[in-house]
Structures are given as C-alpha cells and as structure tokens.
Design an enzyme around this catalytic site. Structure first.
Site, mmCIF file in Angstrom:
data_model
loop_
_atom_site.group_PDB
_atom_site.id
_atom_site.type_symbol
_atom_site.label_atom_id
_atom_site.label_comp_id
_atom_site.label_asym_id
_atom_site.label_seq_id
_atom_site.Cartn_x
_atom_site.Cartn_y
_atom_site.Cartn_z
ATOM 1 N N HIS A 1 -105.998 -9.944 8.849
ATOM 2 C CA HIS A 1 -104.943 -10.945 9.008
ATOM 3 C C HIS A 1 -105.421 -12.224 8.329
ATOM 4 O O HIS A 1 -106.580 -12.602 8.456
ATOM 5 C CB HIS A 1 -104.726 -11.179 10.512
ATOM 6 C CG HIS A 1 -103.509 -11.977 10.833
ATOM 7 N ND1 HIS A 1 -102.259 -11.666 10.379
ATOM 8 C CD2 HIS A 1 -103.359 -13.105 11.590
ATOM 9 C CE1 HIS A 1 -101.380 -12.547 10.845
ATOM 10 N NE2 HIS A 1 -102.029 -13.433 11.577
ATOM 11 N N ARG B 1 -96.260 -6.186 8.018
ATOM 12 C CA ARG B 1 -96.051 -6.509 9.437
ATOM 13 C C ARG B 1 -95.155 -7.750 9.472
ATOM 14 O O ARG B 1 -95.624 -8.875 9.442
ATOM 15 C CB ARG B 1 -97.394 -6.784 10.129
ATOM 16 C CG ARG B 1 -98.442 -5.673 9.934
ATOM 17 C CD ARG B 1 -99.693 -5.926 10.782
ATOM 18 N NE ARG B 1 -100.355 -7.184 10.531
ATOM 19 C CZ ARG B 1 -101.435 -7.345 9.757
ATOM 20 N NH1 ARG B 1 -101.984 -6.310 9.134
ATOM 21 N NH2 ARG B 1 -101.980 -8.538 9.607
ATOM 22 N N LYS C 1 -93.757 -8.765 19.156
ATOM 23 C CA LYS C 1 -94.531 -9.234 20.309
ATOM 24 C C LYS C 1 -93.842 -10.446 20.929
ATOM 25 O O LYS C 1 -92.927 -11.027 20.326
ATOM 26 C CB LYS C 1 -95.968 -9.557 19.891
ATOM 27 C CG LYS C 1 -96.093 -10.613 18.835
ATOM 28 C CD LYS C 1 -97.518 -10.647 18.284
ATOM 29 C CE LYS C 1 -97.642 -11.611 17.149
ATOM 30 N NZ LYS C 1 -98.687 -12.583 17.272
ATOM 31 N N CYS D 1 -84.944 -34.083 31.180
ATOM 32 C CA CYS D 1 -85.311 -33.731 32.564
ATOM 33 C C CYS D 1 -85.631 -32.233 32.637
ATOM 34 O O CYS D 1 -85.556 -31.522 31.640
ATOM 35 C CB CYS D 1 -84.155 -34.047 33.507
ATOM 36 S SG CYS D 1 -83.482 -35.705 33.325
ATOM 37 N N MET D 2 -85.947 -31.751 33.824
ATOM 38 C CA MET D 2 -86.308 -30.347 33.968
ATOM 39 C C MET D 2 -85.140 -29.411 33.601
ATOM 40 O O MET D 2 -85.322 -28.386 32.945
ATOM 41 C CB MET D 2 -86.757 -30.059 35.405
ATOM 42 C CG MET D 2 -87.316 -28.662 35.579
ATOM 43 S SD MET D 2 -87.738 -28.286 37.288
ATOM 44 C CE MET D 2 -89.159 -29.307 37.557
ATOM 45 N N ASP D 3 -83.926 -29.808 34.007
ATOM 46 C CA ASP D 3 -82.779 -28.905 33.844
ATOM 47 C C ASP D 3 -81.631 -29.514 33.046
ATOM 48 O O ASP D 3 -80.613 -28.846 32.837
ATOM 49 C CB ASP D 3 -82.212 -28.533 35.221
ATOM 50 C CG ASP D 3 -83.311 -28.296 36.219
ATOM 51 O OD1 ASP D 3 -84.091 -27.365 35.979
ATOM 52 O OD2 ASP D 3 -83.412 -29.050 37.207
ATOM 53 N N TYR E 1 -84.988 -40.693 33.672
ATOM 54 C CA TYR E 1 -86.263 -41.130 34.258
ATOM 55 C C TYR E 1 -86.933 -42.188 33.391
ATOM 56 O O TYR E 1 -86.955 -42.071 32.162
ATOM 57 C CB TYR E 1 -87.223 -39.943 34.396
ATOM 58 C CG TYR E 1 -86.788 -38.927 35.419
ATOM 59 C CD1 TYR E 1 -86.732 -39.261 36.778
ATOM 60 C CD2 TYR E 1 -86.445 -37.641 35.043
ATOM 61 C CE1 TYR E 1 -86.346 -38.322 37.726
ATOM 62 C CE2 TYR E 1 -86.062 -36.697 35.980
ATOM 63 C CZ TYR E 1 -85.998 -37.049 37.323
ATOM 64 O OH TYR E 1 -85.618 -36.117 38.250
ATOM 65 N N ARG F 1 -111.086 -14.504 14.698
ATOM 66 C CA ARG F 1 -110.387 -14.334 15.972
ATOM 67 C C ARG F 1 -110.909 -13.043 16.598
ATOM 68 O O ARG F 1 -111.578 -13.086 17.614
ATOM 69 C CB ARG F 1 -108.875 -14.281 15.699
ATOM 70 C CG ARG F 1 -108.008 -14.375 16.902
ATOM 71 C CD ARG F 1 -106.570 -14.710 16.564
ATOM 72 N NE ARG F 1 -105.879 -13.711 15.772
ATOM 73 C CZ ARG F 1 -104.574 -13.759 15.484
ATOM 74 N NH1 ARG F 1 -103.835 -14.768 15.926
ATOM 75 N NH2 ARG F 1 -103.994 -12.814 14.753
HETATM 76 C C1 PLP Z 1 -102.140 -9.521 13.242
HETATM 77 C C2 PLP Z 1 -100.762 -10.047 12.998
HETATM 78 N N1 PLP Z 1 -100.010 -9.476 12.056
HETATM 79 C C3 PLP Z 1 -98.748 -9.893 11.802
HETATM 80 C C4 PLP Z 1 -98.207 -10.965 12.481
HETATM 81 C C5 PLP Z 1 -96.824 -11.443 12.135
HETATM 82 O O1 PLP Z 1 -96.918 -12.701 11.556
HETATM 83 P P1 PLP Z 1 -95.617 -13.448 11.010
HETATM 84 O O2 PLP Z 1 -94.784 -13.722 12.204
HETATM 85 O O3 PLP Z 1 -96.166 -14.694 10.419
HETATM 86 O O4 PLP Z 1 -94.958 -12.531 10.056
HETATM 87 C C6 PLP Z 1 -98.970 -11.597 13.456
HETATM 88 C C7 PLP Z 1 -98.403 -12.745 14.171
HETATM 89 O O5 PLP Z 1 -99.035 -13.599 14.706
HETATM 90 C C8 PLP Z 1 -100.281 -11.124 13.728
HETATM 91 O O6 PLP Z 1 -101.047 -11.709 14.652
#
Ligand code: PLP
Length: 372
Positions: A170, A223, A40, A314-316, A268, A140
């Site tokens: 989770h 995961r 993600k 700075c920004m850049d 700055y 959550r």
């Molecule tokens: C539901 C869920 N599973 C797995 C993960 C992966 O977690 P990590 O990057 O700590 O392995 C996340 C990450 O936020 C998550 O929200």
C-alpha cells in the site's frame, strides 16, 4: 445507536453513481486485472451490504474490508465473492476465516507459526487463503525484510491448509504530485515480488489514487475505495483524468424558522450576533450525527442558495442564516447538489482540514441511509 427514521435528515446513496464510478475504472483495467471494491467501515459510511450488492451487479471481482466482523457481515448477507481482509486479524481467528472462506492478510511469520502450532484449521475444508503484506514505506503493517517474506512463503507452501494466494503493498503518497517516495515504494515492492519463491495468483498495490494516476503500476487487482464513492482521492491536489460522481448526498429540512433582530444571539456561547433583521432556520442535525462542531461558519444549500451555519453546532441541531423566509419543511442540502450548486465531501473536508474519507465515515448511524 438507534437510527432516526422519523427525522428528515437522510444520507441518500445513489446506486447508479456507484455503478458509474466502477464502470469508469473497469474501462481502464488492463488484461488480467481485477477490481475489488473496498467496502470497509460500512462502505465508507454508505452501507456495506447495499454497496456490495450494487457493486456485484456491476461485475466487481471481489471485496476488501478491514476486519473479520465486516467480512462475516457480508457472508451472512449472502455475498459469495472473494473477500480480502486488509488488516491484521488475530491468528486465533484463522479457523473462523477458513469457515467463512475469507482471505487473510499475513504481516509476519509469527502469525503463520501460531496458526500451524495451534492446528485448528479444518482438514475437510478448502485451505485458508492468505496474502502477504509487504511494508514498502507506510510502516503500518507488513514484512520489511525479503528474507522473512521468503521464509513465510516457504512455510505456507509446506502447509497443506494454507494457500499463498497474494502478495501486496500500500502506498503512502499515490495522491501527491511529487512521485519520489511513491517510486521508491514501487521499486521495493517489485524487488519483493521478484524474490518471492513462487508467484501467487494476485500481486497488487493499487488503491484509487494509484489506479487513477499511476496506471502502469505492477498490480493485477485494483482495490477501489474512495473512487467507488465518487471522490477525488487527492482532494483538490491532482485533477481527475475522468469523471467520478459522488454517490452520497446528505439532506435535511428546516424544522423551525424565526426572525432575529439586531443584537440577538444564537446557540451555546452566544458566539453569533445578528447584525440586522435576519431569518434563521434550525436543522435537525448536529455533532452526534457526525456534523462536526467545527462546521460553524461553513455553508449548506437552500433553494440553490449557500447559507452560512451560524453559532455553535449543537449535539442534535444547528442553525443557518436564510436569505429570506422559507417555511419549515423546506429541503436543505448539506452535501450534494441543489439547483446547480454543489457541496461535496471534499469541500466539507477542506473546511475541517481533513479528508473526505473522514467526513464520510463520520456520518453516524443515527442518520438513515436511503438508496435510490
Ligand atoms: C490496504 C488498502 N488498500 C486499499 C484501500 C483503498 O484506498 P482508497 O479509498 O484510497 O481507494 C485502503 C484504504 O485505506 C487500504 O488501506
């Protein structure tokens, strides 16, 4: 935002490191366990499509993303493995998910009822696969009552266009020394799984920290997120039982070098003042690139030397104090290894009082990603 290809600032992603990190986890998988790469947020800033292709070569079993756009991006790039969307997707998008063969997370019964009432799923296509999310303590998203979960499982079982493929949770504290809350969450999850009227194919609860420090968790999917990118999920709270290699390095070049004299001020607010004759280098990276303003006083590497970031970012651009004259074009390592010295995302996160995840995700798309 347009990517600045013609500027020397680059995020270099080492695909071998990603494969190494996946292999490290694969070696530890127990019989029946699968590995899903969590990609993600553009693979935590590393680039979702390239990371997906790299992970595919290493034999992962599926992917996790946060929302439907991230999943569609992968399908459009030709990724065919299972993709589980971890966040709540509007039930109005269930037909789109079915069309792209995406797996959705269901966090309450109303979601299912909406999908059934609207009756938009395609009878000519495979049923939409869903995983029920159980809220065991993150608070959550997810079911927190066993009865509601049972009703939803029965509802899915009675619907010809839905498949109950998974149940998952989770953990909030898998990366902490004290396991009290973690153990409570495991117990709650175990209870939910026991009460599920049927056992789905996937029962899962392991993020990187769980896979690393709680090997005996009841999970048949790992995961793997931050571990895939080579970082210790706990920062430096718990030590890693095996090696991981950070996959991303952030480098740039000195674009301007000058000598300051006692009393000369920098950037700055004129917050930095030279206390002697000093060589100062300017870097083409700033807070618009995700190089946080609070990094004033932190360090970068030039020729194996730690050099302080002086004056306000700075920004850049930002400025560093050099130990001697270096010519423009000299490589500067903001994150990564240089002559045996290392700055990793956890070091940056520690300075910023945050976590490596935020540092990596914050590297803006103005910085090109290069894959080696
Ligand atoms: C539901 C869920 N599973 C797995 C993960 C992966 O977690 P990590 O990057 O700590 O392995 C996340 C990450 O936020 C998550 O929200």
């Amino acid at each position: 935002m347009v990517t600045s290809w013609n500027r020397p600032t680059t995020l270099i992603v080492n695909k071998k490191a990603i494969q190494f990190n996946i292999a490290q986890e694969q070696k530890r998988l127990k019989s029946g366990q699968e590995l899903f790469a969590v990609i993600k947020a553009d693979a935590y800033g590393h680039g979702a499509i390239e990371v997906a292709k790299t992970a595919l070569l290493q034999g992962v079993n599926g992917f996790c993303v946060s929302n439907i756009d991230e999943a569609v991006e992968l399908r459009e790039a030709g990724i065919l493995l299972p993709i589980l969307i971890l966040g709540v997707v509007s039930p109005t998008l269930a037909p789109l998910a079915q069309q792209y063969d995406l797996t959705l997370t269901v966090a309450n019964e109303e979601w299912l009822r909406y999908v059934a009432t609207n009756n938009d799923l395609d009878t000519q296509k495979a049923p939409l696969k869903v995983h029920l999310k159980i809220d065991t303590g993150m608070h959550r998203i997810g079911f927190n009552k066993i009865d509601d979960m049972v009703k939803s499982v029965q509802f899915i079982q009675s619907h010809p266009l839905l498949t109950y493929e998974g149940i998952f949770t989770h953990f909030a504290t898998a990366d902490e020394e004290d396991t009290t809350y973690f153990d409570e969450q495991v117990a709650t999850f175990t209870e939910f799984v026991k009460k599920s009227p049927v056992k789905p194919k996937y029962i899962h609860c392991a993020n990187s920290a769980t896979a690393i420090w709680h090997e005996d968790c009841p999970t048949n999917i790992v995961r793997l997120g931050i571990g895939l990118y080579g970082l210790n999920p706990s920062g430096d709270v718990l030590s890693l039982p095996y090696e991981l290699k950070p996959a991303a390095s952030l480098t740039t070049e000195l674009v301007f070098v000058k000598q300051l004299h006692v009393g000369d001020k920098v950037s700055y607010g004129a917050t930095y003042q030279a206390s002697e004759d000093e060589w100062i280098g300017t870097l083409p990276i700033g807070y618009a690139d995700g190089w946080n303003r609070k990094l004033q006083g932190f360090k970068v590497l030039v020729d194996g030397n730690y050099c302080e970031i002086i004056g306000r970012v700075c920004m850049d651009q930002c400025m560093i104090r050099l130990p001697k004259y270096y010519s423009p074009g000299t490589t500067v390592t903001l994150m990564g290894e240089d002559n045996g010295q290392v700055i990793d995302a956890n070091d940056i996160a520690h300075y910023l009082e945050t976590i490596s995840y935020e540092v990596l995700c914050g590297i803006s798309t103005r910085i090109p990603r290069k894959y080696v």
